[in-house]
Enzyme design. Structure first.
Site, PDB file in Angstrom:
ATOM      1  N   GLU A 191       0.830  -1.197   0.000  1.00  0.00           N
ATOM      2  CA  GLU A 191       0.000   0.000   0.000  1.00  0.00           C
ATOM      3  C   GLU A 191       0.867   1.250   0.000  1.00  0.00           C
ATOM      4  O   GLU A 191       1.925   1.285   0.633  1.00  0.00           O
ATOM      5  CB  GLU A 191      -0.921   0.002   1.231  1.00  0.00           C
ATOM      6  CG  GLU A 191      -1.716  -1.292   1.390  1.00  0.00           C
ATOM      7  CD  GLU A 191      -2.438  -1.394   2.738  1.00  0.00           C
ATOM      8  OE1 GLU A 191      -2.796  -0.349   3.300  1.00  0.00           O
ATOM      9  OE2 GLU A 191      -2.622  -2.536   3.212  1.00  0.00           O
ATOM     10  N   GLU A 219     -10.033   5.559   2.595  1.00  0.00           N
ATOM     11  CA  GLU A 219     -10.388   4.752   3.767  1.00  0.00           C
ATOM     12  C   GLU A 219     -10.345   5.642   4.999  1.00  0.00           C
ATOM     13  O   GLU A 219      -9.465   6.497   5.135  1.00  0.00           O
ATOM     14  CB  GLU A 219      -9.406   3.593   3.933  1.00  0.00           C
ATOM     15  CG  GLU A 219      -9.624   2.744   5.187  1.00  0.00           C
ATOM     16  CD  GLU A 219      -8.555   1.676   5.368  1.00  0.00           C
ATOM     17  OE1 GLU A 219      -8.614   0.960   6.390  1.00  0.00           O
ATOM     18  OE2 GLU A 219      -7.653   1.575   4.519  1.00  0.00           O
TER      19      GLU A 219
END
Length: 452
Positions: free
Chosen positions: A256, A367
């Protein structure tokens, strides 16, 4: 009498004095001043005697918790336990903060250490010990960006200072950073949670697009940078690319990279460039940035974990960053590119199980963590804090979405899926044109009339 009490993130001193019924304040002050020299050594001697008689003695005092509420009186303060924690913290700091050949003070309060590249945390790993960073790999075909030496993307470079060749800039970890975490073991790691297609679980909410069903060897996009409001110290808001393989259970592998606002991790509300990896669904492996042995940095211009500057403004100038993650066909490592062609470093292939060969899913988007600490949905924002429908200069976006195939080619996305866990809180809208290719707007304000 003065008691200093330590909570998880702070210490407090409580003054406990009792005045005789008919004694004036002035008389009391005079007597206390006169007696201070004799009382203090007596009090210290008393503590030493008692502690020698009862090594496990604890003092029962009401303590003010991190939230400001008083905890029950039977919650005890154990000096030996606190000292042991500080000892562990200092040992961890000594391990993670490597000797610097140069130190740079950032305007936001960060300290950036220029560390010899072969001494960075990655080379504490048994598989890497004694080695040096690899040379840059062949970039995917279709990536037309060249590295820009003068590009300024982070606050710490605004002073004109830089790290010498042969070193890497590392944000120094402080005692306060670690004490904000729930434990030293969990510092620098995402909390364990049930993962369902990297969707909602454990309070995590997403507005993302993803592709799956093929073999993927990388992903690329540009995304604009904002400063979303995070209303709880244990929440975060991020925008990133996920490269994923494995099942969404104990063996999930992810790589990520993106930007995030995380008061718990960094102690402020600046958007910061970050990386993350895990091989077991965020349980015991992996970490943010360079906070464990894993990611190998090769660049002396970018500090992972440092604040990004400039940032986008509502109805104003937009600032976006390029990100690309891809698998080197020759050695199999996963490389990271940031900005206009800046190679940041790589995740060695041996770190992973499923990602050692390829990814089975690529995901782009936002997120947040919704802790519901006040009993209702958080006000923490995603992206710009505005819904996707507001469009350019108002909503956050990803543009020019691409994936890398088995032959190291960049390709446009097909069969794209959209997912918004709670579209009344944070939503997403996809589009396509000749300039931005495949793109989407996403984000939202969190709690509102339609998001209770």
């Amino acid at each position: 009498m003065l008691f200093c009490i330590y909570t998880r993130r702070q210490h407090q001193c409580i003054q406990t004095e009792t005045l005789p019924p008919k004694q004036t304040t002035q008389e009391h002050s005079t007597k206390m001043a006169a007696a201070s020299v004799s009382v203090f050594p007596v009090f210290v001697s008393f503590l030493l005697v008692v502690s020698s008689l009862s090594p496990v003695m604890s003092i029962s005092i009401p303590i003010v918790s991190d939230s400001g509420h008083r905890t029950p009186a039977n919650q005890t303060f154990r000096p030996s336990k606190h000292m042991q924690k500080l000892k562990s913290v200092n040992a961890y700091l000594k391990k993670i903060n490597k000797p610097a050949v140069k130190t740079i003070q950032s305007p936001d309060g960060d300290v950036i250490d220029c560390v010899l590249s072969h001494l960075q945390p990655a080379f504490d790993h048994p598989e890497l010990r004694g080695q040096k960073p690899l040379d840059p790999p062949a970039r995917p075909k279709g990536d037309e960006r060249e590295e820009t030496a003068t590009e300024s993307l982070q606050l710490w470079t605004d002073s004109g200072e830089s790290c010498p060749e042969g070193t890497v800039p590392i944000r120094r970890t402080t005692e306060k950073d670690i004490l904000r975490a729930s434990s030293i073991k969990r510092f620098g790691r995402k909390l364990r949670r049930h993962v369902r297609r990297d969707s909602t679980g454990g309070g995590h909410e997403h507005a993302v697009v993803f592709v799956n069903g093929e073999q993927y060897y990388g992903a690329k996009a540009s995304l604009n940078v904002w400063t979303p409001r995070v209303t709880d110290g244990y929440e975060f808001s991020l925008s990133q690319i996920w490269v994923i393989s494995g099942s969404f259970s104990h063996d999930l592998n992810t790589i990520e990279a993106g930007w995030q606002v995380s008061p718990e991790l960094y102690g402020d509300n600046y958007p910061r460039f970050f990386t993350y990896w895990t091989t077991d669904a965020y349980q015991a492996t992996g970490c943010y940035n360079l906070l464990c042995s894993g990611f190998v940095q090769t660049n002396n211009k970018i500090a992972i974990g440092a604040a990004i500057s400039p940032r986008s403004s509502y109805n104003g100038r937009q600032f976006d960053i390029g990100l690309m993650i891809w698998k080197d066909p020759k050695h199999g490592h996963w490389w990271l590119q940031f900005g206009s062609g800046l190679l940041v470093g790589y995740w060695p292939a041996f770190l992973f199980s499923h990602l050692r060969s390829h990814a089975s899913m690529v995901q782009f988007g936002g997120e947040i963590v919704n802790s519901r600490s006040s009993g209702f949905h958080t006000f923490t924002q995603m992206g710009s804090g505005h819904f996707a429908g507001e469009g350019f200069r108002r909503a956050a976006y990803f543009r020019n979405l691409q994936v890398v195939d088995w032959d190291n080619n960049l390709l446009p996305l097909t069969n794209l899926h959209l997912l918004a866990d709670h579209s009344n809180c944070y939503d997403i809208r996809q589009g396509r044109n000749n300039v931005w290719g495949t793109y989407f707007y996403y984000g939202g304000p969190g709690r509102n009339n339609r998001c209770p």
